[in-house]
Design an enzyme around this catalytic site. Sequence first.
Site, mmCIF file in Angstrom:
data_model
loop_
_atom_site.group_PDB
_atom_site.id
_atom_site.type_symbol
_atom_site.label_atom_id
_atom_site.label_comp_id
_atom_site.label_asym_id
_atom_site.label_seq_id
_atom_site.Cartn_x
_atom_site.Cartn_y
_atom_site.Cartn_z
ATOM 1 N N ILE A 1 17.623 -7.499 8.975
ATOM 2 C CA ILE A 1 17.744 -7.850 7.420
ATOM 3 C C ILE A 1 18.126 -9.339 7.483
ATOM 4 O O ILE A 1 17.756 -10.011 6.872
ATOM 5 C CB ILE A 1 18.265 -6.822 6.779
ATOM 6 N N LYS B 1 31.078 -2.536 4.675
ATOM 7 C CA LYS B 1 31.132 -2.319 6.282
ATOM 8 C C LYS B 1 32.008 -3.743 6.637
ATOM 9 O O LYS B 1 31.590 -4.701 6.447
ATOM 10 C CB LYS B 1 29.397 -2.526 6.855
ATOM 11 N N SER C 1 0.776 -1.196 -0.138
ATOM 12 C CA SER C 1 -0.047 -0.100 0.009
ATOM 13 C C SER C 1 0.873 1.315 -0.135
ATOM 14 O O SER C 1 1.634 1.566 0.888
ATOM 15 C CB SER C 1 -0.847 -0.154 1.056
HETATM 16 C C1 LIG Z 1 14.577 2.275 13.977
HETATM 17 C C2 LIG Z 1 14.998 1.097 13.223
HETATM 18 C C3 LIG Z 1 16.232 1.040 12.613
HETATM 19 C C4 LIG Z 1 16.560 -0.146 12.023
HETATM 20 N N1 LIG Z 1 17.728 -0.203 11.427
HETATM 21 C C5 LIG Z 1 18.051 -1.506 10.954
HETATM 22 C C6 LIG Z 1 19.606 -1.576 10.577
HETATM 23 O O1 LIG Z 1 20.214 -0.732 10.541
HETATM 24 N N2 LIG Z 1 19.834 -3.087 9.847
HETATM 25 C C7 LIG Z 1 18.797 -3.959 9.650
HETATM 26 O O2 LIG Z 1 19.397 -4.942 9.299
HETATM 27 N N3 LIG Z 1 17.581 -3.667 10.110
HETATM 28 C C8 LIG Z 1 17.231 -2.514 10.569
HETATM 29 N N4 LIG Z 1 16.159 -2.247 10.751
HETATM 30 C C9 LIG Z 1 14.941 -3.193 10.507
HETATM 31 C C10 LIG Z 1 14.729 -3.032 9.222
HETATM 32 O O3 LIG Z 1 14.212 -1.711 9.065
HETATM 33 C C11 LIG Z 1 13.458 -3.921 8.842
HETATM 34 O O4 LIG Z 1 13.864 -5.292 9.054
HETATM 35 C C12 LIG Z 1 12.762 -3.899 7.495
HETATM 36 O O5 LIG Z 1 12.773 -2.403 6.948
HETATM 37 C C13 LIG Z 1 11.599 -4.725 7.153
HETATM 38 O O6 LIG Z 1 10.735 -4.026 7.386
HETATM 39 P P1 LIG Z 1 9.504 -4.739 6.819
HETATM 40 O O7 LIG Z 1 9.466 -5.133 5.399
HETATM 41 O O8 LIG Z 1 9.046 -5.957 7.897
HETATM 42 O O9 LIG Z 1 8.288 -3.790 7.181
HETATM 43 P P2 LIG Z 1 7.845 -2.334 6.550
HETATM 44 O O10 LIG Z 1 8.813 -1.607 5.904
HETATM 45 O O11 LIG Z 1 7.088 -1.727 7.701
HETATM 46 O O12 LIG Z 1 6.691 -2.680 5.312
HETATM 47 C C14 LIG Z 1 5.376 -3.094 5.574
HETATM 48 C C15 LIG Z 1 4.812 -3.204 4.299
HETATM 49 O O13 LIG Z 1 3.465 -3.728 4.620
HETATM 50 C C16 LIG Z 1 2.641 -2.981 3.821
HETATM 51 N N5 LIG Z 1 1.182 -2.999 4.430
HETATM 52 C C17 LIG Z 1 0.870 -2.802 5.850
HETATM 53 N N6 LIG Z 1 -0.144 -2.917 6.034
HETATM 54 C C18 LIG Z 1 -0.799 -3.333 4.844
HETATM 55 C C19 LIG Z 1 -2.271 -3.119 4.488
HETATM 56 N N7 LIG Z 1 -3.290 -3.041 5.215
HETATM 57 N N8 LIG Z 1 -2.478 -3.370 3.259
HETATM 58 C C20 LIG Z 1 -1.477 -3.360 2.366
HETATM 59 N N9 LIG Z 1 -0.194 -3.335 2.594
HETATM 60 C C21 LIG Z 1 0.093 -3.201 3.841
HETATM 61 C C22 LIG Z 1 3.261 -1.573 3.762
HETATM 62 O O14 LIG Z 1 2.704 -0.917 2.654
HETATM 63 C C23 LIG Z 1 4.594 -1.853 3.658
HETATM 64 O O15 LIG Z 1 4.713 -2.158 2.064
HETATM 65 C C24 LIG Z 1 15.607 -1.025 11.600
HETATM 66 C C25 LIG Z 1 14.234 -0.977 12.024
HETATM 67 C C26 LIG Z 1 14.002 0.421 12.953
HETATM 68 C C27 LIG Z 1 12.520 0.382 13.241
#
Ligand SMILES: Cc1cc2nc3c(=O)[nH]c(=O)nc-3n(C[C@H](O)[C@H](O)[C@H](O)COP(=O)(O)OP(=O)(O)OC[C@H]3O[C@@H](n4cnc5c(N)ncnc54)[C@H](O)[C@@H]3O)c2cc1C
Length: 508
Positions: free
Chosen positions: A347, A79, A40
Site C-alpha cells: 500500500i 501499528k 467490475s
Molecule cells: C496475500 C497478500 C497479502 C497482502 N498484504 C498486504 C499488507 O499487509 N499490506 C499492504 O500494504 N499490502 C498488502 N498486500 C497488497 C495489497 O493487497 C494490494 O496492494 C492492494 O490490495 C492493491 O490491490 P490492487 O488495487 O492493485 O488490485 P485488486 O484489489 O486486485 O483490484 C483490481 C481491480 O481491478 C478491477 N478489474 C480487473 N480487471 C478488470 C476488468 N477486465 N474490467 C473492469 N475492472 C477490472 C477489479 O474489479 C478490481 O476492482 C497484500 C497482497 C496479497 C496478495
Amino acid sequence: MQRKVRKIVIVGGGTAGWMTAAALARMSTGMKYSIELIESDEIGIVGVGEATIPPICDFNRSMKIDENEFMRATQASFKLGIEFVDWHRLGESYIHPFGFYGVQMHGIYFHHFWLRHRAQGGSMPPEVFNQNIMACRQGRFGKILPTDMLPIAQVAYAYHFDAGLYAAFLRRLAEADGVRRIEGKIVSVQQNGEDGFIESVKLADGREVAGDLFIDCSGFRGLLIEQTLHAGYEDWREWLPCDRAMAVPCERVSATTPYTRSTSREAGWQWRIPLQHRTGNGYVYCSEYLSDDEAASKLLGRLDGAALAAPRPLRFVAGRRKEVWKKNVVALGLASGFLEPLESTSIHLIQAMIARLLFFFPGDGIDQATIDRFNLLARAELEEIRDLLVLHYMATERDDTPFWRHCRAISRPESLRLRWDMYEQNGGIFIEPSVLFKEPSWFAIFEGQGVRPRSYHPFADIPSDEELARRFALMSGDVQKRVATFPMHDDYIRAHCAAPPMMKEKMA
Ligand SMILES: Cc1cc2nc3c(=O)[nH]c(=O)nc-3n(C[C@H](O)[C@H](O)[C@H](O)COP(=O)(O)OP(=O)(O)OC[C@H]3O[C@@H](n4cnc5c(N)ncnc54)[C@H](O)[C@@H]3O)c2cc1C
C-alpha cells in the site's frame, strides 16, 4: 502523445484504484480534469492488504482525513512495528520498530554505541532504547502530550485496517470530489494505430470509455500495462521463492496488539494482523514445498480464534513490471509488481507512486524522458524493499526444513551483498536520502536475524565508559518514562476511535 491530458481513466477499484482516484481528484482541484474509475463487481478485489507503514499517515493527512473517523470506518488499530517470531532461530523473536533507537551522538548512529556496549560485555538490549518496541511489549499505544518535554522524537506509527473498508472510505471521498464510477467489465482495449497509445476501453455491455491518460489498477492481471502493452515482468523468485498465500480472518480473542506478528513456518511465514472486529491471518508459502491443502489446514490449526470464512488462496510471482509507465498507461498497485507483505509495503508503494505521478504529471503531452525517470525511480524503490525482504530469509539459522535450507542457499542480490558486507565489517549502514527503510530498520533486522558486525565506528569510543553508561541510563530511562504515559492500546481505541458496536457485528 501531443494532446493535453484532460481525461483520466482509472481501471480498477481496489485499494490502488480508489487511493489513486481520491488523491488525483483532491490534489488536482481547480484543474478541471475529468476522472473516471471503472471497476467490475464480477471480478472483485484482492482486499487482503491490512498492515501499513508510517507514511500512510501522511497520505491520510494530505487528504485531510480525520484520523478517528478513518479508524472507525475501517475497523483500524494502531501499528508500532512488526514482531518477527522464529525467524532467526526457533523460539526467538524480535521487533522491527518504526522509529529510532536512542539518539545520534558524535555525528554517528546510536547503534554503534550499542555495539560497543555489547563488545564490552554490556547487557542492555537495544530494545530498551526504542519507545515503539517497549510500547509493543507492554501492549500500549499513545501520542506525545504537549506537556511532554522528553528529548525523544514523536511516536512513529501506522495502521492495521480492513482494506475493503478503506477502499470504500476513499470511494466516498473521491465521488464527493467529482470522480465518476463506472461499473462494468472491460472486454477490449482500443489503441491508436500509429503510436499504440490507448484511446479507449470497451465494456461487456458495449459502452466505450475514452481517455488521455490511463491508470492501470487492474491487479495482478495488468490489463493495460501487460495484457495490452506487454511491458514485461522481471521475475524475482530466485531471491523470494514464496509464490502463494492462504488468507483467512478469525475471531479476535485477546487484547489488540499494537503490532503485526510474522511467524516463520515450515515453508514460509504466517501473518497475524489485529483489527477491531477481527484478526487477519495468512500463510505465505512456496508451492514447491507445501501444497495449497496443507497450507490451508496448517493455517486453520494455528489461529487465535474461530475462522470467520473459508481460507482464500492467492497466487503471485515476486517481481516488478519492467516499465510501470508505458505510453499513456501508468500501472499502480498489484499491476505494477508484487513483493510479499513481510514488511507491509504494497500500500505504501501505491502511495509513493501516486505522489510521483502527481510530481511528474504530464502537461502538454507525455514525454519519454519523464517516463524513463519515473520508471528508474520505481525500480530503485522496489529493489531496496526486495533486499530487505531477502535479508530475512537468508540471515537465519533455520535449516530444519527443505524450504529453509533452500533459502540459506539463495545467492544475494549485489545491492544486498554490499550492504550486508559493510555491516558485518564495521556495523556501517549507509542510507541514501530517498530510501524508505532507514538505519533503525536495517539495524533491527540485521541484529534480529543474528548478523553480528566485527567492529563499530571508531567515534563510538569517544565517550568514557562512565559517560556512556550515564547516557545509556538517561536514554533508556526517558523511553521508560514516555511509554509509562501511554494507555493500553485498547483503551486508546475505546477513548478515541472505536467503531460502533452495531458495525462490528455487521462486519464480523
Ligand atoms: C496475500 C497478500 C497479502 C497482502 N498484504 C498486504 C499488507 O499487509 N499490506 C499492504 O500494504 N499490502 C498488502 N498486500 C497488497 C495489497 O493487497 C494490494 O496492494 C492492494 O490490495 C492493491 O490491490 P490492487 O488495487 O492493485 O488490485 P485488486 O484489489 O486486485 O483490484 C483490481 C481491480 O481491478 C478491477 N478489474 C480487473 N480487471 C478488470 C476488468 N477486465 N474490467 C473492469 N475492472 C477490472 C477489479 O474489479 C478490481 O476492482 C497484500 C497482497 C496479497 C496478495
